[in-house]
Design a protein around this motif. Structure first.
Motif, PDB file in Angstrom:
ATOM      1  N   ALA A  83       0.828  -1.209   0.000  1.00  0.00           N
ATOM      2  CA  ALA A  83       0.000   0.000   0.000  1.00  0.00           C
ATOM      3  C   ALA A  83       0.863   1.260   0.000  1.00  0.00           C
ATOM      4  N   ILE A  84       1.931   1.232   0.780  1.00  0.00           N
ATOM      5  CA  ILE A  84       2.817   2.402   0.838  1.00  0.00           C
ATOM      6  C   ILE A  84       3.485   2.617  -0.511  1.00  0.00           C
ATOM      7  N   VAL A  85       4.088   1.577  -1.048  1.00  0.00           N
ATOM      8  CA  VAL A  85       4.855   1.706  -2.286  1.00  0.00           C
ATOM      9  C   VAL A  85       3.951   1.989  -3.484  1.00  0.00           C
ATOM     10  N   LYS A  86       2.854   1.262  -3.598  1.00  0.00           N
ATOM     11  CA  LYS A  86       2.005   1.348  -4.796  1.00  0.00           C
ATOM     12  C   LYS A  86       1.037   2.534  -4.770  1.00  0.00           C
ATOM     13  N   VAL A  87       0.612   2.943  -3.568  1.00  0.00           N
ATOM     14  CA  VAL A  87      -0.448   3.945  -3.494  1.00  0.00           C
ATOM     15  C   VAL A  87      -0.010   5.243  -2.826  1.00  0.00           C
ATOM     16  N   LYS A  88       0.588   5.150  -1.661  1.00  0.00           N
ATOM     17  CA  LYS A  88       0.752   6.335  -0.815  1.00  0.00           C
ATOM     18  C   LYS A  88       2.096   7.056  -0.910  1.00  0.00           C
ATOM     19  N   LEU A  89       3.138   6.400  -1.360  1.00  0.00           N
ATOM     20  CA  LEU A  89       4.482   6.977  -1.339  1.00  0.00           C
ATOM     21  C   LEU A  89       4.550   8.307  -2.076  1.00  0.00           C
ATOM     22  N   ALA A  90       3.911   8.379  -3.215  1.00  0.00           N
ATOM     23  CA  ALA A  90       3.947   9.601  -4.023  1.00  0.00           C
ATOM     24  C   ALA A  90       3.305  10.788  -3.307  1.00  0.00           C
ATOM     25  N   ALA A  91       2.372  10.526  -2.387  1.00  0.00           N
ATOM     26  CA  ALA A  91       1.690  11.603  -1.662  1.00  0.00           C
ATOM     27  C   ALA A  91       2.534  12.141  -0.512  1.00  0.00           C
ATOM     28  N   GLY A  92       3.591  11.437  -0.143  1.00  0.00           N
ATOM     29  CA  GLY A  92       4.449  11.888   0.950  1.00  0.00           C
ATOM     30  C   GLY A  92       3.974  11.363   2.298  1.00  0.00           C
ATOM     31  N   PHE A  93       4.754  11.639   3.306  1.00  0.00           N
ATOM     32  CA  PHE A  93       4.484  11.131   4.642  1.00  0.00           C
ATOM     33  C   PHE A  93       3.140  11.606   5.175  1.00  0.00           C
ATOM     34  N   LEU A  94       2.840  12.893   5.011  1.00  0.00           N
ATOM     35  CA  LEU A  94       1.605  13.458   5.561  1.00  0.00           C
ATOM     36  C   LEU A  94       0.528  13.701   4.521  1.00  0.00           C
ATOM     37  N   GLY A  95       0.801  13.387   3.276  1.00  0.00           N
ATOM     38  CA  GLY A  95      -0.195  13.586   2.228  1.00  0.00           C
ATOM     39  C   GLY A  95       0.088  14.831   1.419  1.00  0.00           C
ATOM     40  N   ASN A  96      -0.694  15.012   0.386  1.00  0.00           N
ATOM     41  CA  ASN A  96      -0.462  16.133  -0.525  1.00  0.00           C
ATOM     42  C   ASN A  96      -1.676  17.047  -0.676  1.00  0.00           C
ATOM     43  N   GLY A  97      -2.630  16.954   0.213  1.00  0.00           N
ATOM     44  CA  GLY A  97      -3.834  17.775   0.133  1.00  0.00           C
ATOM     45  C   GLY A  97      -4.965  17.099  -0.624  1.00  0.00           C
ATOM     46  N   GLN A  98      -4.632  16.130  -1.464  1.00  0.00           N
ATOM     47  CA  GLN A  98      -5.655  15.403  -2.207  1.00  0.00           C
ATOM     48  C   GLN A  98      -5.765  13.961  -1.747  1.00  0.00           C
ATOM     49  N   MET A  99      -4.725  13.510  -1.081  1.00  0.00           N
ATOM     50  CA  MET A  99      -4.679  12.112  -0.659  1.00  0.00           C
ATOM     51  C   MET A  99      -3.901  12.021   0.649  1.00  0.00           C
ATOM     52  N   ALA A 100      -4.327  11.112   1.494  1.00  0.00           N
ATOM     53  CA  ALA A 100      -3.619  10.906   2.761  1.00  0.00           C
ATOM     54  C   ALA A 100      -2.218  10.385   2.491  1.00  0.00           C
ATOM     55  N   GLY A 101      -1.329  10.687   3.390  1.00  0.00           N
ATOM     56  CA  GLY A 101       0.042  10.199   3.281  1.00  0.00           C
ATOM     57  C   GLY A 101       0.163   8.786   3.810  1.00  0.00           C
ATOM     58  N   TYR A 102       1.397   8.343   3.937  1.00  0.00           N
ATOM     59  CA  TYR A 102       1.628   6.962   4.342  1.00  0.00           C
ATOM     60  C   TYR A 102       1.961   6.802   5.822  1.00  0.00           C
ATOM     61  N   GLU A 103       1.758   7.845   6.626  1.00  0.00           N
ATOM     62  CA  GLU A 103       2.117   7.753   8.045  1.00  0.00           C
ATOM     63  C   GLU A 103       1.325   6.678   8.779  1.00  0.00           C
ATOM     64  N   PHE A 104       0.038   6.572   8.516  1.00  0.00           N
ATOM     65  CA  PHE A 104      -0.777   5.561   9.182  1.00  0.00           C
ATOM     66  C   PHE A 104      -0.390   4.163   8.714  1.00  0.00           C
ATOM     67  N   ASP A 105      -0.174   4.030   7.421  1.00  0.00           N
ATOM     68  CA  ASP A 105       0.224   2.739   6.858  1.00  0.00           C
ATOM     69  C   ASP A 105       1.571   2.291   7.430  1.00  0.00           C
ATOM     70  N   LEU A 106       2.468   3.255   7.602  1.00  0.00           N
ATOM     71  CA  LEU A 106       3.778   2.956   8.177  1.00  0.00           C
ATOM     72  C   LEU A 106       3.651   2.517   9.638  1.00  0.00           C
ATOM     73  N   ALA A 107       2.731   3.144  10.370  1.00  0.00           N
ATOM     74  CA  ALA A 107       2.494   2.751  11.765  1.00  0.00           C
ATOM     75  C   ALA A 107       1.946   1.320  11.828  1.00  0.00           C
ATOM     76  N   LEU A 108       1.007   0.983  10.941  1.00  0.00           N
ATOM     77  CA  LEU A 108       0.481  -0.386  10.902  1.00  0.00           C
ATOM     78  C   LEU A 108       1.558  -1.381  10.486  1.00  0.00           C
ATOM     79  N   LEU A 109       2.436  -0.965   9.584  1.00  0.00           N
ATOM     80  CA  LEU A 109       3.556  -1.813   9.177  1.00  0.00           C
ATOM     81  C   LEU A 109       4.470  -2.080  10.368  1.00  0.00           C
TER      82      LEU A 109
END
Length: 133
Positions: A83-109
């Motif tokens: 999920a981080i690599v395929k979906v969220k990485l491009a949005a950055g850690f906290l997101g880009n205003g249009q999509m959530a970032g990967y901080e939550f996914d990283l916490a679950l990881l």
């Protein structure tokens, strides 16, 4: 007296299980076809949406009960990494205003990886079965 780290791990395991269970349930309640379409838009096969949703649903319940904790946690870790690599990485850690970032996914990881390497899981069926051997 129970050691504090065992109680902390129990809380973490239950939270992780509930989180994945609810995410899996939501995929089915919201119409799994929406998730299938999303997976396909990412270039993933549509059936992968069913696989992920079932893993989240059944794996979440297994994590809550402490059944196959290490295996389930390892599968969760792979899902979150994907999920981080395929979906969220491009949005950055906290997101880009249009999509959530990967901080939550990283916490679950990170939580999942904890249970991959943890020695024991307090109040789990895994622990109950290992004590009988």
């Amino acid at each position: 007296m129970l050691q504090n780290h065992l109680i902390g791990a129990l809380i973490l395991r239950i939270f992780l299980g509930i989180t994945f269970f609810i995410h899996g349930l939501t995929k089915f309640q919201g119409g799994i076809e929406n998730t299938v379409g999303f997976f396909q838009s990412l270039g993933l096969p549509g059936f992968a949406a069913y696989v992920v949703a079932i893993i989240e649903l059944v794996g979440g319940l297994a994590m809550i009960l402490g059944i196959g904790t290490r295996v389930v946690a390892g599968i969760f870790a792979l899902i979150m990494l994907g999920a981080i690599v395929k979906v969220k990485l491009a949005a950055g850690f906290l997101g880009n205003g249009q999509m959530a970032g990967y901080e939550f996914d990283l916490a679950l990881l990170a939580m999942s990886l904890y249970f991959v390497v943890a020695k024991e899981s307090f109040f789990s069926l895994d622990q109950k079965f290992s004590q009988q051997n």
